[in-house]
Design a protein around this motif. Structure first.
Motif, PDB file in Angstrom:
ATOM      1  N   TYR A 312      14.649   2.642  -3.448  1.00 30.67           N
ATOM      2  CA  TYR A 312      14.273   1.457  -3.204  1.00 30.67           C
ATOM      3  C   TYR A 312      14.742   0.455  -2.446  1.00 30.67           C
ATOM      4  O   TYR A 312      16.091   0.686  -2.463  1.00 30.67           O
ATOM      5  CB  TYR A 312      13.624   0.258  -4.654  1.00 30.67           C
ATOM      6  N   ARG A 335      10.838  -4.907  -3.385  1.00 31.25           N
ATOM      7  CA  ARG A 335      10.251  -5.204  -2.520  1.00 31.25           C
ATOM      8  C   ARG A 335      10.199  -4.069  -1.552  1.00 31.25           C
ATOM      9  O   ARG A 335       8.269  -3.648  -0.866  1.00 31.25           O
ATOM     10  CB  ARG A 335      10.340  -5.728  -1.068  1.00 31.25           C
ATOM     11  N   SER A 336      10.742  -3.129  -0.424  1.00 32.01           N
ATOM     12  CA  SER A 336      10.819  -1.691  -0.678  1.00 32.01           C
ATOM     13  C   SER A 336      10.819  -0.205  -1.174  1.00 32.01           C
ATOM     14  O   SER A 336      12.051  -0.656  -1.604  1.00 32.01           O
ATOM     15  CB  SER A 336      11.456  -1.455   1.177  1.00 32.01           C
ATOM     16  N   TYR A 337      10.111   0.529  -0.578  1.00 34.41           N
ATOM     17  CA  TYR A 337      11.105   1.979  -1.207  1.00 34.41           C
ATOM     18  C   TYR A 337      10.017   2.746  -0.142  1.00 34.41           C
ATOM     19  O   TYR A 337       9.792   2.962   1.006  1.00 34.41           O
ATOM     20  CB  TYR A 337       9.275   2.106  -2.279  1.00 34.41           C
ATOM     21  N   ASP A 338      10.985   3.353   0.050  1.00 35.72           N
ATOM     22  CA  ASP A 338      11.461   4.815   0.795  1.00 35.72           C
ATOM     23  C   ASP A 338      10.532   6.249   0.151  1.00 35.72           C
ATOM     24  O   ASP A 338      11.817   7.081  -0.607  1.00 35.72           O
ATOM     25  CB  ASP A 338      12.512   5.212   1.742  1.00 35.72           C
ATOM     26  N   THR A 419       5.321   1.146   2.699  1.00 37.82           N
ATOM     27  CA  THR A 419       6.405   1.084   2.417  1.00 37.82           C
ATOM     28  C   THR A 419       7.081  -0.252   2.226  1.00 37.82           C
ATOM     29  O   THR A 419       7.863  -0.477   0.910  1.00 37.82           O
ATOM     30  CB  THR A 419       7.613   2.248   3.468  1.00 37.82           C
ATOM     31  N   HIS A 420       6.466  -1.268   2.745  1.00 33.63           N
ATOM     32  CA  HIS A 420       7.139  -2.106   2.807  1.00 33.63           C
ATOM     33  C   HIS A 420       5.793  -2.850   1.623  1.00 33.63           C
ATOM     34  O   HIS A 420       6.055  -4.493   1.057  1.00 33.63           O
ATOM     35  CB  HIS A 420       7.204  -3.724   3.718  1.00 33.63           C
ATOM     36  N   GLU A 531       2.518  -9.554   6.958  1.00 30.63           N
ATOM     37  CA  GLU A 531       4.526  -9.785   7.132  1.00 30.63           C
ATOM     38  C   GLU A 531       5.200 -11.336   8.533  1.00 30.63           C
ATOM     39  O   GLU A 531       5.946 -11.556   8.257  1.00 30.63           O
ATOM     40  CB  GLU A 531       5.122  -8.599   7.321  1.00 30.63           C
TER      41      GLU A 531
END
Length: 596
Positions: A312, A335-338, A419-420, A531
């Motif tokens: 994250y 906010r984001s995840y990979d 992811t975002h 965004e």
């Protein structure tokens, strides 16, 4: 057939500003003359000359001839280049065509500045090292002109200041005059607002921060603005005149330690407090009367070392108020995840936990943790009796706040597969009477659930492969929803619960992933935020009225996210772009005209 010598004479007239002489050379040309060339090198010469002739014809007012005759001829010449591909000419031919098309856009009335930025700016972004100096000067001038027509003098000046040198005395003087004209107009919000009767630009600079901006906010009554950057510096402004009221640096060390890259700013409904949601489950509250941080709420979150191992990024704490400000909701999140960096561990418990507090007393009313679930949406009911929680791709639960117990459960909540978009999303909402909860499902549907359970669920298909990325309710409790499709253009649909199917409102540009929808029917305004872009439309007919997109201000692909706050009554939009905090105007604009 146009020879090299004749082309060189054309460029000489153009660089001297002798447009009448240039025009006289080709006023008698017919279509056959423009298309009469021997080889691909000759075709390119014809394109060069025709591009300049189109430009001077537009400046002379021959708009109809350009649109009906000359530009279609340029299109035909360009088409022939793609049919008979020669590498050494292809790049210049494409540059000529795209820049000429951008010039036509820039000289239209009205001019859509963003179309010009997208057309010419993206070309400079792709081929800045390859483009010819003369063509580059033309590109800079017409992008600057488009900025001026949009009222964006800030970026018009920035483009001119970055222009290369030119051997043309005419163009050198023309660009200097334009820069001097821009310099005569104040671009600072505080300066301009002292003289409200004067004409002003549509976008003004409020301040610059120490680092890139994390979030911006405007108080409910429109009197105050707040902006916080990734250094932990928070500034408060009086919106009436842009006066800086306070600079708070209490959490600079915390931001540095946690390598913070996101933050959330939310004013309380009465405007007396500003909640700041930071990393590691921390919410700090500013007392607006005292202009200082007054208290904190701390709950478990992930520090920056834990973020990396859990894949994250950009952690922050989501915070929101109920309608009256009686309750505050706190949700640590990221906010984001990979997914490629996921080490196989379950979703962190911190990101499946929410806290409901009495904001006045600070007492925790109740909390709940979902096992291996990520909270991605939440909403208080307007009557403050219920709280809806959405879990990415899993369940939706409706909680009775007073009892601290779930009362409704469904298992088909939407998962936005970006992811975002792992932070908090606007994918569920209550009707104004708090009787229905409406949310997006993972089956490309919209579902309405009766809160008291007296009616069956109402479900409407959206049509695959569309995914509902945002939901809002208008005053008649009609659902407005943004439908995103990776492979085609996105759409905006409207649905009343008595309707058998959704109604298409408009088609959006490209496959836009709308994050937020704001409806102000009193002023007939519809806001769509993604965004990068804030877009204002006419709510009654969905016609686009104005757009703010810093991505095209400097035509840089490296900046993909911006912060926005909107105050319809004031007619203002607060924009956070890189380290710039700016104020845009969308009602009763008195545009500054070039040369006035």
């Amino acid at each position: 057939m146009i020879t090299k010598e004749k082309r060189d004479l054309v460029y000489q007239h153009y660089s001297e500003g002798s447009f009448d002489r240039l025009s006289m050379m080709f006023d008698s040309y017919m279509a056959a003359d423009w298309l009469d060339y021997v080889d691909q090198a000759g075709r390119l010469i014809h394109m060069e000359v025709l591009s300049l002739y189109i430009e001077v014809s537009l400046l002379a007012g021959s708009v109809h001839r350009v649109e009906s005759e000359l530009f279609p001829l340029l299109q035909e010449l360009y088409k022939r280049s793609t049919e008979h591909y020669v590498y050494e000419y292809e790049s210049v031919a494409r540059q000529l065509f795209e820049i000429t098309e951008g010039i036509v856009m820039a000289l239209q009335d009205p001019c859509d500045g963003y179309d010009v930025m997208q057309q010419i700016g993206s070309l400079l972004d792709r081929e800045q090292e390859k483009i010819q100096p003369e063509m580059y000067i033309r590109a800079i001038y017409y992008m600057t002109l488009a900025n001026i027509k949009e009222g964006n003098l800030l970026d018009a000046l920035a483009k001119l200041q970055k222009r290369p040198s030119t051997k043309s005395s005419y163009w050198d003087e023309k660009l200097k005059d334009m820069e001097a004209w821009l310099g005569e107009h104040s671009l600072l919000y505080a300066d301009v607002m002292q003289f409200p009767s004067r004409k002003r630009a549509a976008l003004l600079q409020l301040t610059r921060m120490n680092s890139w901006i994390g979030d911006v906010a405007i108080s409910p009554d429109g009197s105050l603005g707040a902006v916080m950057d990734f250094s932990g510096q928070l500034k408060l402004f009086r919106m009436q005149d842009g006066m800086e009221l306070a600079v708070l640096t209490d959490y600079e060390a915390f931001f540095l330690e946690e390598k913070a890259m996101h933050v959330r700013l939310v004013f309380s409904p009465d405007g007396q407090f500003l909640a700041v949601g930071m990393a590691v489950g921390l919410v700090a509250v500013v007392d607006i009367q005292r202009l200082e941080f007054a208290r904190e709420f701390r709950y478990p979150g992930l520090d920056w070392e834990q973020l990396i191992s859990n894949a994250y990024y950009e952690e922050y704490t989501h915070v929101s108020f109920s309608a009256s400000g009686q309750y505050i909701l706190i949700i640590p999140t990221a906010r984001s995840y990979d997914p490629q960096g996921d080490d196989g561990f379950p979703i962190p418990a911190e990101y499946g936990t929410f806290y409901v507090l009495n904001f006045v007393t600070g007492d925790l009313i109740f909390k709940h943790t979902y096992s291996d679930r990520k909270i991605t949406a939440s909403a208080f009911s307007p009557d403050e009796r219920f709280l809806a929680i959405g879990l990415a791709g899993k369940e939706v639960e409706l909680w009775d706040i007073e009892r601290g117990q779930p009362v409704i459960f469904r298992s088909d909540f939407v998962w936005l597969a970006w992811t975002h978009r792992m932070g908090m999303n606007q994918t569920l909402a209550f009707t104004h009477n708090s009787e229905w909860l409406v949310y997006a499902t993972h089956n490309s549907e919209i579902r309405a659930v009766h809160v008291a359970g007296h009616h069956s669920d109402v479900i409407r298909p959206l049509g695959k492969p569309y995914v509902c990325s945002a939901i809002a309710m208008d005053s008649q409790d009609r659902v407005l929803m943004a439908l995103c499709n990776y492979s085609s253009t996105s759409q905006l649909h409207r649905w009343g619960m008595g309707d058998k199917k959704t109604e298409a409102v408009c088609t959006l540009d490209h496959s836009r992933d709308i994050h937020q929808i704001i409806i102000d029917e009193t002023r007939n305004q519809l806001w769509l935020l993604d965004e990068t872009t804030a877009e204002l439309r006419d709510y009654s007919n969905s016609r686009r009225l104005r757009m703010w997109n810093p991505y095209y201000w400097f035509y840089t692909r490296g900046v993909l996210r911006h912060s926005y706050a909107i105050h319809s009554k004031n007619g203002q939009i607060f924009v956070g772009y890189q380290d710039h905090a700016r104020i845009g105007f969308f009602e009763q604009i008195q545009e500054v005209e070039y040369g006035s």
